[in-house]
Design a protein around this motif. Sequence first.
Motif, PDB file in Angstrom:
ATOM      1  N   MET A  16       0.753  -1.107  -0.048  1.00 64.46           N
ATOM      2  CA  MET A  16       0.006  -0.097  -0.101  1.00 64.46           C
ATOM      3  C   MET A  16       0.702   1.370   0.007  1.00 64.46           C
ATOM      4  SD  MET A  16      -3.256  -0.564  -0.398  1.00 64.46           S
ATOM      5  CE  MET A  16      -3.781   1.108  -0.049  1.00 64.46           C
TER       6      MET A  16
ATOM      7  N   PHE B  34       1.809   1.585  -3.504  1.00 59.69           N
ATOM      8  CA  PHE B  34       1.050   2.118  -4.392  1.00 59.69           C
ATOM      9  C   PHE B  34       0.587   3.632  -4.049  1.00 59.69           C
ATOM     10  CE2 PHE B  34      -0.892  -2.438  -4.302  1.00 59.69           C
ATOM     11  CZ  PHE B  34      -0.170  -2.684  -5.618  1.00 59.69           C
ATOM     12  N   GLN B  35       0.307   4.038  -2.825  1.00 57.73           N
ATOM     13  CA  GLN B  35       0.172   5.325  -2.530  1.00 57.73           C
ATOM     14  C   GLN B  35       1.140   6.158  -3.078  1.00 57.73           C
ATOM     15  OE1 GLN B  35      -0.229   4.958   1.752  1.00 57.73           O
ATOM     16  NE2 GLN B  35      -2.260   4.131   1.329  1.00 57.73           N
TER      17      GLN B  35
ATOM     18  N   ALA C  34       0.563   6.517  -6.571  1.00 63.14           N
ATOM     19  CA  ALA C  34      -0.899   7.350  -7.080  1.00 63.14           C
ATOM     20  C   ALA C  34      -0.673   9.025  -6.729  1.00 63.14           C
ATOM     21  CB  ALA C  34      -1.993   6.913  -6.166  1.00 63.14           C
TER      22      ALA C  34
ATOM     23  N   CYS D 290      -3.530   4.534  -8.844  1.00 63.13           N
ATOM     24  CA  CYS D 290      -4.766   5.369  -8.293  1.00 63.13           C
ATOM     25  C   CYS D 290      -5.788   4.527  -8.171  1.00 63.13           C
ATOM     26  CB  CYS D 290      -4.921   6.537  -9.385  1.00 63.13           C
ATOM     27  SG  CYS D 290      -3.840   7.825  -9.433  1.00 63.13           S
TER      28      CYS D 290
ATOM     29  N   VAL E 117      -5.309   1.710  -5.098  1.00 58.09           N
ATOM     30  CA  VAL E 117      -5.407   2.489  -3.673  1.00 58.09           C
ATOM     31  C   VAL E 117      -6.763   2.499  -3.527  1.00 58.09           C
ATOM     32  CG1 VAL E 117      -4.987   4.844  -2.561  1.00 58.09           C
ATOM     33  CG2 VAL E 117      -3.136   3.743  -3.805  1.00 58.09           C
TER      34      VAL E 117
ATOM     35  N   CYS F 120      -8.462  -1.066  -2.939  1.00 64.54           N
ATOM     36  CA  CYS F 120      -7.700  -1.690  -1.654  1.00 64.54           C
ATOM     37  C   CYS F 120      -8.340  -0.833  -0.431  1.00 64.54           C
ATOM     38  CB  CYS F 120      -6.397  -1.518  -1.604  1.00 64.54           C
ATOM     39  SG  CYS F 120      -5.611  -2.864  -2.682  1.00 64.54           S
ATOM     40  N   SER F 121      -8.539   0.485  -0.526  1.00 63.70           N
ATOM     41  CA  SER F 121      -8.930   1.239   0.755  1.00 63.70           C
ATOM     42  C   SER F 121     -10.463   0.702   0.958  1.00 63.70           C
ATOM     43  CB  SER F 121      -9.215   2.634   0.247  1.00 63.70           C
ATOM     44  OG  SER F 121      -7.624   3.240   0.223  1.00 63.70           O
TER      45      SER F 121
ATOM     46  N   TYR G 151      -8.728  10.080  -7.263  1.00 63.57           N
ATOM     47  CA  TYR G 151      -7.897   9.175  -7.750  1.00 63.57           C
ATOM     48  C   TYR G 151      -8.725   8.230  -8.529  1.00 63.57           C
ATOM     49  CZ  TYR G 151      -3.795   9.655  -4.395  1.00 63.57           C
ATOM     50  OH  TYR G 151      -2.649  10.051  -3.922  1.00 63.57           O
TER      51      TYR G 151
END
Length: 455
Positions: free
Chosen positions: A132, A135-136, A139, A147, A150, A153-154, A171
């Motif tokens: 993560m 990825f963040q 993004a 984007c 993220v 997954c969130s 995003y």
Amino acid sequence: IGLGIPAEPLFRSRDMLQGDMKKARKLLTKSYKEGNERAASYMATSYLMEDSTDVGVGKAMKWLLKVPDDSLSVRMLCEHYNDSNSIFFDKAKGDEYLFRAADMGDPRALFFTGRAYLNGERGVEIDRAKAMTCFQMAAQKREPNACYVVVACSFEYGIPDDETYEKLYRYACYADSMGIIDARKYIGLMKCMGKGTEYDPVRAAVLLSPFANAGDPLAMTTLGNLFLEGEGVQKDRGKALKYFKEAAAMDYVDAYYSLAMYYRCGKDRDIELAEKYAKRCYESCPDEYMYRRGYAMILMDEFRSFDVDKENYLTDYKVDSVLVDSLLLPGIALNELYALDYFVKRYISKERFAEAYDLAARIRYHKGVDDEMLGNSNRQLVMRAMINKPTPQNISFIKDRADRGDVVAQRVLGSYYYRKKKYKLAQHYYKLAIEQGDSAAKTELKYMEDVIKNM
């Protein structure tokens, strides 16, 4: 290019080159000699665009290897070493250059590194936190795939807070604009919730329908709830039930919960079915979905309370700290925090006072709670119950909390000793509470002093 103007737009398509590759390479060579390492990466790009055969790739690789510290060069080397159809294929080198490019902050390399940690690929172990983070970071640099991931997954692994929702909506919109159609599902979900954007159930239904019809369980469950409530679409419990059951057939946790809520009330009320689906929801929840497990437990316990011959679920299932932590996530809504009162009262009913107090205190100090009366009233409820069973252990527990500065414990002890006619002790604890600004303790102390004067 020779003056330091970014060269990348020149090589985004063959049309932009206007057929003058010779002039472009001349400028790039000059720029490279003047110390611009990125020019070598663009030089490699020029050869790849002109000749995609092994000859062109070979010329490109020579230029890329000249600048091993340039992030674009390192990422391009990674891609060529990972190309199984290339004569330069070398998986070990490909992975090495990928991780180097990620360390340099290359957004695409960060995305693939995140995917490696998420799936346990490229010789690394699964590490969702590292995934993560990658990825963040990608993004933030507007890597469209990152984007999207993220956002996905969130929603899959937890409840975002309000500030995060706004970022996730941006995003999702960016990923959609870059051709990642699946991002529209999450745009629809956030419009349905009114999180990160305006509440728009009509638009949400339009966005979710194609995914629901294609069999996406999240879209089916969300759209089903819209049909159940008649929000943005014409109310239709039959369609809602159909979507819930189809999503549940795919073992989708939220669909089980929606079915439990569907049978909990209304014309199709069926407590046995509601309990069945709540139990399935509880047992199917992965660790990342603990907050949903908590809600399912509340439902199961509620359903069992209708039958006096059944024990409640708090004795069948341990309400552990992980579950409570998940119910106190930063993004949890205040009305959902009120649902935790259920656990406090259940603990009290089982005379598990210490656990009831601990949960009440955590609700009070949770950063999402604006109304401090929520936590204070729960703590008072716990201590009043303990005072009604004034065992030495219970009194000792309250004294300990009072000595630690708990204003509710101080006031309750003041009241307890007043009833015991131990007025000095009562006055001592009342004054401790008053020093912390407790107005109720001040009122009770004044009443006690008036009573003593008139004795």
